[in-house]
Design an enzyme around this catalytic site. Structure first.
Site, PDB file in Angstrom:
ATOM      1  N   ARG A 191      55.493  59.935  11.460  1.00 45.50           N
ATOM      2  CA  ARG A 191      56.013  60.769  12.599  1.00 45.50           C
ATOM      3  C   ARG A 191      57.855  60.656  12.252  1.00 45.50           C
ATOM      4  O   ARG A 191      57.951  59.849  12.227  1.00 45.50           O
ATOM      5  CB  ARG A 191      55.345  61.242  13.305  1.00 45.50           C
ATOM      6  CG  ARG A 191      54.043  61.813  14.097  1.00 45.50           C
ATOM      7  CD  ARG A 191      54.057  61.714  15.437  1.00 45.50           C
ATOM      8  NE  ARG A 191      53.494  60.298  15.564  1.00 45.50           N
ATOM      9  CZ  ARG A 191      54.666  59.714  16.720  1.00 45.50           C
ATOM     10  NH1 ARG A 191      55.630  60.615  17.022  1.00 45.50           N
ATOM     11  NH2 ARG A 191      54.346  58.863  16.937  1.00 45.50           N
TER      12      ARG A 191
ATOM     13  N   GLY B 119      50.463  63.972   8.553  1.00 44.75           N
ATOM     14  CA  GLY B 119      50.119  63.245   9.932  1.00 44.75           C
ATOM     15  C   GLY B 119      50.656  64.777  11.162  1.00 44.75           C
ATOM     16  O   GLY B 119      50.509  66.267  10.462  1.00 44.75           O
ATOM     17  N   GLY B 120      51.696  63.783  11.791  1.00 44.39           N
ATOM     18  CA  GLY B 120      52.000  64.521  13.320  1.00 44.39           C
ATOM     19  C   GLY B 120      52.987  65.348  12.843  1.00 44.39           C
ATOM     20  O   GLY B 120      53.287  66.520  13.560  1.00 44.39           O
TER      21      GLY B 120
ATOM     22  N   LYS C 104      50.146  66.940  17.488  1.00 42.67           N
ATOM     23  CA  LYS C 104      51.247  66.886  18.328  1.00 42.67           C
ATOM     24  C   LYS C 104      52.019  67.962  18.861  1.00 42.67           C
ATOM     25  O   LYS C 104      51.995  67.771  20.330  1.00 42.67           O
ATOM     26  CB  LYS C 104      51.750  65.357  17.979  1.00 42.67           C
ATOM     27  CG  LYS C 104      50.845  64.424  17.535  1.00 42.67           C
ATOM     28  CD  LYS C 104      50.608  63.450  18.873  1.00 42.67           C
ATOM     29  CE  LYS C 104      49.956  61.742  18.285  1.00 42.67           C
ATOM     30  NZ  LYS C 104      49.011  61.833  19.896  1.00 42.67           N
TER      31      LYS C 104
ATOM     32  N   ALA D 209      49.471  52.628  18.026  1.00 44.27           N
ATOM     33  CA  ALA D 209      49.823  51.385  18.007  1.00 44.27           C
ATOM     34  C   ALA D 209      49.650  50.672  19.547  1.00 44.27           C
ATOM     35  O   ALA D 209      49.291  49.130  19.341  1.00 44.27           O
ATOM     36  CB  ALA D 209      50.367  51.099  16.985  1.00 44.27           C
TER      37      ALA D 209
ATOM     38  N   GLY E 145      45.936  50.510  20.615  1.00 43.28           N
ATOM     39  CA  GLY E 145      43.936  50.124  19.913  1.00 43.28           C
ATOM     40  C   GLY E 145      43.332  51.207  20.495  1.00 43.28           C
ATOM     41  O   GLY E 145      42.457  51.679  21.510  1.00 43.28           O
TER      42      GLY E 145
ATOM     43  N   THR F 253      41.780  54.559  19.944  1.00 44.22           N
ATOM     44  CA  THR F 253      40.344  54.442  19.250  1.00 44.22           C
ATOM     45  C   THR F 253      39.798  53.741  19.304  1.00 44.22           C
ATOM     46  O   THR F 253      38.298  54.088  19.885  1.00 44.22           O
ATOM     47  CB  THR F 253      40.981  55.124  17.546  1.00 44.22           C
ATOM     48  OG1 THR F 253      41.844  55.760  17.576  1.00 44.22           O
ATOM     49  CG2 THR F 253      39.537  55.363  16.709  1.00 44.22           C
TER      50      THR F 253
ATOM     51  N   ASP G 139      42.702  60.667  21.182  1.00 45.64           N
ATOM     52  CA  ASP G 139      44.221  60.487  22.144  1.00 45.64           C
ATOM     53  C   ASP G 139      44.773  62.023  22.404  1.00 45.64           C
ATOM     54  O   ASP G 139      45.875  61.518  23.394  1.00 45.64           O
ATOM     55  CB  ASP G 139      44.662  60.927  19.924  1.00 45.64           C
ATOM     56  CG  ASP G 139      46.192  61.337  19.853  1.00 45.64           C
ATOM     57  OD1 ASP G 139      46.573  60.506  20.238  1.00 45.64           O
ATOM     58  OD2 ASP G 139      46.334  62.406  18.933  1.00 45.64           O
TER      59      ASP G 139
ATOM     60  N   ARG H 255      51.166  46.907  25.588  1.00 45.20           N
ATOM     61  CA  ARG H 255      51.590  45.869  24.739  1.00 45.20           C
ATOM     62  C   ARG H 255      52.257  45.210  25.066  1.00 45.20           C
ATOM     63  O   ARG H 255      53.907  46.015  25.614  1.00 45.20           O
ATOM     64  CB  ARG H 255      51.480  46.031  23.500  1.00 45.20           C
ATOM     65  CG  ARG H 255      51.460  44.835  22.937  1.00 45.20           C
ATOM     66  CD  ARG H 255      51.845  44.662  20.988  1.00 45.20           C
ATOM     67  NE  ARG H 255      50.832  46.017  20.351  1.00 45.20           N
ATOM     68  CZ  ARG H 255      50.062  45.736  19.584  1.00 45.20           C
ATOM     69  NH1 ARG H 255      49.782  44.486  19.372  1.00 45.20           N
ATOM     70  NH2 ARG H 255      49.108  45.936  19.289  1.00 45.20           N
TER      71      ARG H 255
ATOM     72  N   ASN I  68      37.008  43.854  26.285  1.00 46.56           N
ATOM     73  CA  ASN I  68      37.342  44.859  28.052  1.00 46.56           C
ATOM     74  C   ASN I  68      36.266  45.970  28.493  1.00 46.56           C
ATOM     75  O   ASN I  68      37.341  46.754  29.424  1.00 46.56           O
ATOM     76  CB  ASN I  68      38.361  45.931  26.860  1.00 46.56           C
ATOM     77  CG  ASN I  68      39.770  45.688  25.736  1.00 46.56           C
ATOM     78  OD1 ASN I  68      39.999  44.181  26.343  1.00 46.56           O
ATOM     79  ND2 ASN I  68      40.443  45.569  24.999  1.00 46.56           N
TER      80      ASN I  68
HETATM   81  O1  O2Y Z   1      52.323  59.068  12.076  1.00 42.34           O
HETATM   82  C1  O2Y Z   1      52.159  60.297  12.380  1.00 42.34           C
HETATM   83  O2  O2Y Z   1      52.060  61.385  11.842  1.00 42.34           O
HETATM   84  C2  O2Y Z   1      50.754  60.163  13.205  1.00 42.34           C
HETATM   85  S1  O2Y Z   1      50.542  59.599  14.739  1.00 42.34           S
HETATM   86  C3  O2Y Z   1      49.205  59.564  15.720  1.00 42.34           C
HETATM   87  C4  O2Y Z   1      48.059  59.906  14.778  1.00 42.34           C
HETATM   88  C5  O2Y Z   1      47.115  59.698  15.639  1.00 42.34           C
HETATM   89  C6  O2Y Z   1      46.977  59.990  16.547  1.00 42.34           C
HETATM   90  N1  O2Y Z   1      48.191  59.549  18.154  1.00 42.34           N
HETATM   91  C7  O2Y Z   1      49.097  59.116  17.337  1.00 42.34           C
HETATM   92  C8  O2Y Z   1      50.566  58.715  17.890  1.00 42.34           C
HETATM   93  O3  O2Y Z   1      51.473  58.886  17.510  1.00 42.34           O
HETATM   94  O4  O2Y Z   1      50.347  58.732  18.946  1.00 42.34           O
HETATM   95 MN    MN Z   2      48.737  59.347  19.965  1.00 43.04          MN
END
Ligand code: O2Y
Ligand code: MN
Length: 625
Positions: free
Chosen positions: A76, A216-217, A224, A267, A269, A271, A291, A414, A512
């Site tokens: 993205r 992706g996004g 998104k 990034a 965690g 999922t 998500d 984080r 967790n």
């Molecule tokens: O880099 C991308 O296009 C994917 S970003 C993404 C994909 C799945 C779930 N969440 C995200 C995010 O950036 O939050």
């Molecule tokens: Mn996401």
């Protein structure tokens, strides 16, 4: 063959729009996607013949392909993502704003003839389970078979969406990779126009226009773009919430169950948590979504959440039998892998999948790779795209059109210091403050620069389609709609706190669930799920089960209330995990004050009040510093 030119709908608005845009794009042919398995296979075949994808060894990954993108189109691009509201004030300080007329003029020029020599795929898609009052239909026009195939996995695509649409309105989504072909010109494996990527949202018209990227996004516009940025605007107007949150079901050994929603920045965690394999016997996590959560109040005044997606687009690196065994199981078949490495026997590999790397691989760029070559084998943002129904712990209610009742909302990040493993907000307004001020340290994989603290309110920084100050106000408003007892409780969690030796204090992953267990015991008698009287909490620490003690920042687990039985956790780790260091919090408060500045008079007063209350509660200990 992918030339279904017969429209699968009689929706006049849709037919006219497709005709109009097809003329603009000047595509060689049109294909209306029906969402069938035959069509999916044809799309994969097209990608394999065109050199975009290769088939993996079916003994290893049944019915799965590996796609390699152009090295300049791998993620993205937030700096090329725009909110094109009429007034810049409606996009707010956290978004890139562009004038809608200027943006349409620019994209009109880029789209003009952009699909020459290509097939235009008409991709109708439904976000949300069929029959849900919250489900929404989008239609994406795209020249990318990768996007069409991915949309088949990530959404309810094709006839099901057109049936849901009927004669109603849809969200128009225009997408081109921006690589028209001249007569006789040979295609490239991953066409794109990376220098001129634009992902534009027109919130007032509820439209999405994306150019130049197939990734992706930027390109799977249901995710998104629609389910967060445009849906957020719709939700605001219609009185619901579109959130960047996972949804999970949590059951105790007695079989009582609650549902949680949780927001984490990218990034962190998400999922892994959404499909966590519990380390505590009898405790079970089931996944509704990893998500996005669309949430609304039911007639019973409880907050219900549903997952608008039908698949997972997860980060591959770091996913392993240790970090996410359920994901590893679901990735055995029917998956599109993007930018992972390839093993000699036709399987995929990525950093963190196994203890050590294989001796020999083909890396994500198609080059030969050995462990000593000094390069990564998989791209840090390599992905898997896989159907949600394949998750071995998919929740039985994941497609319930009403959604699932949410008992608690978690905000995570984080943080190496400052933020305890878990604490509970005092009330909804305080919880809104916790969400609005959440922050996370960047990782090398997420931003190239490790350890920089980035405030990411509600994990929505890149995904809020309107003014973030108004988004905060909407959250506060929810708290005024219902009696406090009906509202989910709010928690902050931080799996990443480090000790003085720079090691993580908490084991994380399946452990967790211990934190989730404390939350379960806190909310069990709130009426949003399991009943405390039957909650079956006679486990280690039972005398303190669900007990909290107030601190300046929120309610912490009382001594003995967090179940650490059987965990080889030194008492000193536990102390440090829950330490509230006045100096660190003073610094935090100053940083929050600086962060507030950008919102100017659109920052709700209550959030200033919450910061002041925090400082007032800290005061006695600050005087001692
Ligand atoms: O880099 C991308 O296009 C994917 S970003 C993404 C994909 C799945 C779930 N969440 C995200 C995010 O950036 O939050
Ligand atoms: Mn996401």
């Amino acid at each position: 063959m992918l030339t279904n030119t017969t429209p699968l709908t009689s929706n006049r608005g849709l037919l006219d729009w497709v005709q109009d845009k097809a003329a603009l794009f000047q595509a060689e042919s049109i294909h209306w996607c029906d969402g069938s398995e035959t069509e999916y296979q044809a799309l994969c075949g097209l990608m394999v013949r065109g050199g975009t994808a290769l088939r993996l060894n079916p003994q290893k990954r049944f019915n799965s392909i590996l796609v390699r993108t152009d090295a300049r189109d791998v993620a993205r691009v937030e700096e090329r993502t725009f909110i094109c509201s009429r007034s810049p004030h409606d996009a707010g300080p956290t978004n890139n704003w562009r004038d809608p007329f200027a943006m349409k003029a620019l994209l009109g020029r880029l789209f003009d003839g952009a699909m020459r020599g290509r097939t235009l795929f008409v991709v109708p898609f439904l976000m949300g389970p069929p029959g849900s009052p919250l489900a929404r239909v989008g239609v994406q026009l795209t020249d990318s078979p990768y996007v069409a195939a991915s949309m088949k996995i990530m959404t309810r695509m094709g006839q099901v969406a057109l049936d849901a649409l009927g004669d109603e309105d849809f969200v128009p989504c225009l997408h081109s990779v921006g690589y028209p072909l001249l007569p006789g010109e040979e295609d490239v494996p991953w066409p794109c126009d990376p220098e001129r990527i634009v992902v534009a949202h027109f919130p007032e018209e509820r439209q999405i226009w994306s150019y130049g990227s197939g990734y992706g996004g930027n390109a799977l516009l249901g995710k998104k773009c629609l389910a967060l940025r445009i849906a957020g605007v719709m939700a605001r107007e219609e009185g619901w919430l579109a959130e960047h949150m996972l949804i999970l079901g949590l059951s105790n050994p007695a079989g009582e169950k609650i549902y949680l929603a949780a927001a984490f920045p990218s990034a962190c965690g998400k999922t892994n948590l959404a499909m966590l394999k519990s380390a505590l016997p009898g405790w079970k996590v089931e996944c509704v979504g990893d998500d996005i959560a669309w949430m609304r109040f039911g007639n019973d005044d409880r907050l219900y959440a549903l997952n608008p997606e039908a698949g997972f687009f997860g980060v591959a690196p770091g996913t392993s039998w240790r970090s996410n065994p359920h994901a590893m199981e679901m990735l055995r078949a029917n998956t599109i892998f993007t930018n992972t490495a390839l093993t000699p026997d036709g399987d995929v590999w990525w950093e963190g999948m196994t203890e050590g790397p294989p001796d020999k691989l083909v890396d994500w760029t198609g080059q030969e790779w050995t462990p000593d070559c000094g390069r990564r084998a998989a791209h840090p943002n390599a992905r898997f795209t896989t159907p949600a129904r394949q998750c071995p712990v998919i929740d039985p209610a994941w497609e319930d059109p009403r959604g699932v009742p949410i008992a608690a909302i978690l905000f995570g990040g984080r943080r190496a210091a400052t933020v305890p493993l878990v604490y509970e907000a005092f009330d909804w307004a305080h919880g809104t403050f916790v969400g609005a001020t959440m922050a996370s340290e960047t990782t090398a994989a997420s931003s190239g620069e490790a350890g920089r603290l980035r405030r990411d309110p509600f994990a929505m920084l890149p995904f809020c389609g309107y003014h973030m100050g108004d988004f905060f106000a909407d959250w506060l408003h929810v708290g005024h709609l219902l009696p406090a007892a009906s509202l989910p409780r709010v928690y902050a969690v931080n799996w990443f706190r480090k000790g003085e030796d720079d090691n993580f204090l908490w084991p994380g992953f399946g452990e967790n669930v211990r934190v989730l267990k404390w939350i379960f015991e806190r909310v069990a008698d709130d009426g949003n799920g399991a009943d405390a009287a039957q909650a079956g909490v006679a486990q280690p620490g039972a005398a303190q089960a669900g007990v909290a003690q107030p601190s300046a920042i929120g309610n912490l687990p009382a001594p003995g209330a967090l179940d650490v039985a059987g965990l080889d956790l030194p008492a000193e780790n536990l102390r440090q995990l829950f330490a509230v260091n006045p100096g660190e919090w003073q610094h935090e408060a100053q940083d929050i004050l600086d962060f507030y500045e950008m919102f100017d008079d659109r920052l709700p007063d209550e959030l200033h009040d919450e910061l002041e209350s925090l400082l007032a509660r800290m005061k006695p200990s600050l005087q001692m510093v």
